[in-house]
Design a protein around this motif. Structure first.
Motif, PDB file in Angstrom:
ATOM      1  N   UNK A 267       0.826  -1.204   0.000  1.00  0.00           N
ATOM      2  CA  UNK A 267       0.000   0.000   0.000  1.00  0.00           C
ATOM      3  C   UNK A 267       0.861   1.256   0.000  1.00  0.00           C
ATOM      4  N   UNK A 268       1.896   1.267   0.828  1.00  0.00           N
ATOM      5  CA  UNK A 268       2.757   2.444   0.904  1.00  0.00           C
ATOM      6  C   UNK A 268       3.565   2.645  -0.378  1.00  0.00           C
ATOM      7  N   UNK A 269       4.070   1.555  -0.941  1.00  0.00           N
ATOM      8  CA  UNK A 269       4.844   1.673  -2.175  1.00  0.00           C
ATOM      9  C   UNK A 269       3.960   2.145  -3.321  1.00  0.00           C
ATOM     10  N   UNK A 270       2.769   1.622  -3.400  1.00  0.00           N
ATOM     11  CA  UNK A 270       1.865   2.025  -4.474  1.00  0.00           C
ATOM     12  C   UNK A 270       1.556   3.522  -4.392  1.00  0.00           C
ATOM     13  N   UNK A 273       4.587   5.485  -5.646  1.00  0.00           N
ATOM     14  CA  UNK A 273       4.985   5.320  -7.042  1.00  0.00           C
ATOM     15  C   UNK A 273       3.931   5.771  -8.048  1.00  0.00           C
ATOM     16  N   UNK A 274       2.679   5.640  -7.689  1.00  0.00           N
ATOM     17  CA  UNK A 274       1.623   5.853  -8.671  1.00  0.00           C
ATOM     18  C   UNK A 274       1.625   7.250  -9.303  1.00  0.00           C
ATOM     19  N   UNK A 275       1.880   8.328  -8.552  1.00  0.00           N
ATOM     20  CA  UNK A 275       1.831   9.646  -9.201  1.00  0.00           C
ATOM     21  C   UNK A 275       2.781   9.779 -10.389  1.00  0.00           C
ATOM     22  N   UNK A 276       3.954   9.182 -10.295  1.00  0.00           N
ATOM     23  CA  UNK A 276       4.909   9.311 -11.392  1.00  0.00           C
ATOM     24  C   UNK A 276       4.843   8.161 -12.387  1.00  0.00           C
ATOM     25  N   UNK A 277       4.669   6.938 -11.897  1.00  0.00           N
ATOM     26  CA  UNK A 277       4.820   5.755 -12.743  1.00  0.00           C
ATOM     27  C   UNK A 277       3.510   5.032 -13.042  1.00  0.00           C
ATOM     28  N   UNK A 278       2.414   5.472 -12.468  1.00  0.00           N
ATOM     29  CA  UNK A 278       1.162   4.733 -12.585  1.00  0.00           C
ATOM     30  C   UNK A 278       0.624   4.612 -13.993  1.00  0.00           C
ATOM     31  N   UNK A 279       1.052   5.490 -14.894  1.00  0.00           N
ATOM     32  CA  UNK A 279       0.567   5.414 -16.278  1.00  0.00           C
ATOM     33  C   UNK A 279       1.420   4.503 -17.146  1.00  0.00           C
ATOM     34  N   UNK A 280       2.534   4.040 -16.641  1.00  0.00           N
ATOM     35  CA  UNK A 280       3.347   3.115 -17.421  1.00  0.00           C
ATOM     36  C   UNK A 280       2.574   1.817 -17.637  1.00  0.00           C
ATOM     37  N   UNK A 281       2.756   1.203 -18.782  1.00  0.00           N
ATOM     38  CA  UNK A 281       2.037  -0.027 -19.071  1.00  0.00           C
ATOM     39  C   UNK A 281       2.430  -1.109 -18.071  1.00  0.00           C
TER      40      UNK A 281
END
Length: 321
Positions: A267-270, A273-281
């Motif tokens: 949960x903490x890692x997500x 990371x999501x703001x920068x990398x969440x759109x990566x496939x």
């Protein structure tokens, strides 16, 4: 009487949309077969034959690669090079009917140790990438095994085949064309695609990326994502891959050091990371496996544990809970 909610399926099992394939020449005799974030294949056309780098997942899928190769040459496909052992990269090798299949000693050892389990695990997680799975004759076995470095000549075309360090797996191999400065990185480098690190050496991977950067590639075929056609894009892909790995491992290690279990670390890692990398496939597909490996490694488990279909489901269910 209450009933528990059903566990969600793996994110990848719902990824069923076909991808558009691009086949592009990066330098004389160097080609990239890419498909919108699906696993890439590299092709080198020399004077007397062809090398295919990463075979696709099934012999049926290899047929499309062969068809693209035949638009530019009728020379025989002499070699298939495996950058690592994952099923999605290697199980199509028989479709090329090549003279030789090349892999590092570490990759060979991983096929022996966990090739069958990996096949069953990957097929269950990502069925779209295994079109025509019934065409797979069994595990792919290399016919040439090297340690650290070998040079292969396709006529006058020199191909340097190298292990520059651990990263995505312990057997990672790259192909380097020094004359045209084209690098085929396998899954050591991704571009706009989330690195899968379930079998990785996360603390060693950044140094391996530094070794790739030191080659100063001018063109690069990553494991996933579009082919890179300028030195600046090559450097960007290497840097962004390194930044994801560093941020992901750092977030998980910090959570574990503070006493978090796997679920809370995820949960903490997500969130980090999501703001920068969440759109990566394949972000949603990879992250549970990435965090699981980072949790193990930061807890002192040096070598990746074997993923099986049962372990996949157990991990996924635990994170959904």
């Amino acid at each position: 009487m209450s009933t528990s909610a059903p566990t969600k399926a793996f994110a990848s099992t719902g990824d069923l949309e076909p991808k558009t394939v691009t086949f592009a020449e990066l330098a004389p005799g160097a080609y990239a077969y890419t498909a919108e974030g699906d696993p890439n294949t590299g092709i080198i056309v020399g004077d007397d034959g062809v090398m295919v780098i990463d075979a696709q997942a099934t012999p049926l899928m290899a047929e499309d690669v062969i068809a693209k190769v035949r638009t530019v040459t009728d020379k025989p496909i002499k070699y298939v090079l495996l950058t690592h052992y994952h099923a999605v990269r290697v199980l199509g090798a028989s479709g090329y009917k090549a003279d030789h299949i090349i892999a590092s000693r570490d990759t060979y050892d991983l096929i022996v140790e966990r090739g069958q389990q990996d096949y069953e695990s990957e097929l269950g997680r990502f069925p779209r990438l295994f079109q025509g799975a019934d065409s797979i004759p069994g595990l792919t076995w290399p016919t040439i095994v090297f340690e650290n470095h070998m040079t292969l000549w396709l006529g006058k075309t020199r191909v340097e085949i190298m292990q520059l360090g651990r990263g995505h797996t312990k057997g990672d191999t790259v192909a380097w064309l020094p004359d045209s400065k084209v690098l085929f990185s396998g899954d050591l480098v991704e571009f706009g695609a989330t690195p899968y690190t379930g079998d990785a050496y996360l603390q060693e991977w950044p140094a391996t990326l530094d070794a790739l950067a030191a080659l100063k590639p001018e063109k690069l075929v990553p494991g996933r994502g579009e082919a890179l056609t300028t030195p600046e894009l090559c450097a960007q892909a290497i840097t962004e891959t390194k930044e994801f790995l560093t941020a992901m491992y750092g977030a998980v290690a910090e959570a574990r050091a503070a006493g978090a279990g796997l679920g809370d670390a995820f949960t903490q890692a997500r969130a980090a990371l999501e703001p920068r990398f969440g759109r990566w496939v394949i972000f949603e597909h990879c992250l549970p496996f990435d965090v699981s490996r980072a949790f193990d490694e930061s807890g002192g488990i040096r070598d990746p544990r074997i993923w099986t279909a049962d372990r996949d489901r157990e991990m996924w269910a635990a994170l959904q809970a």
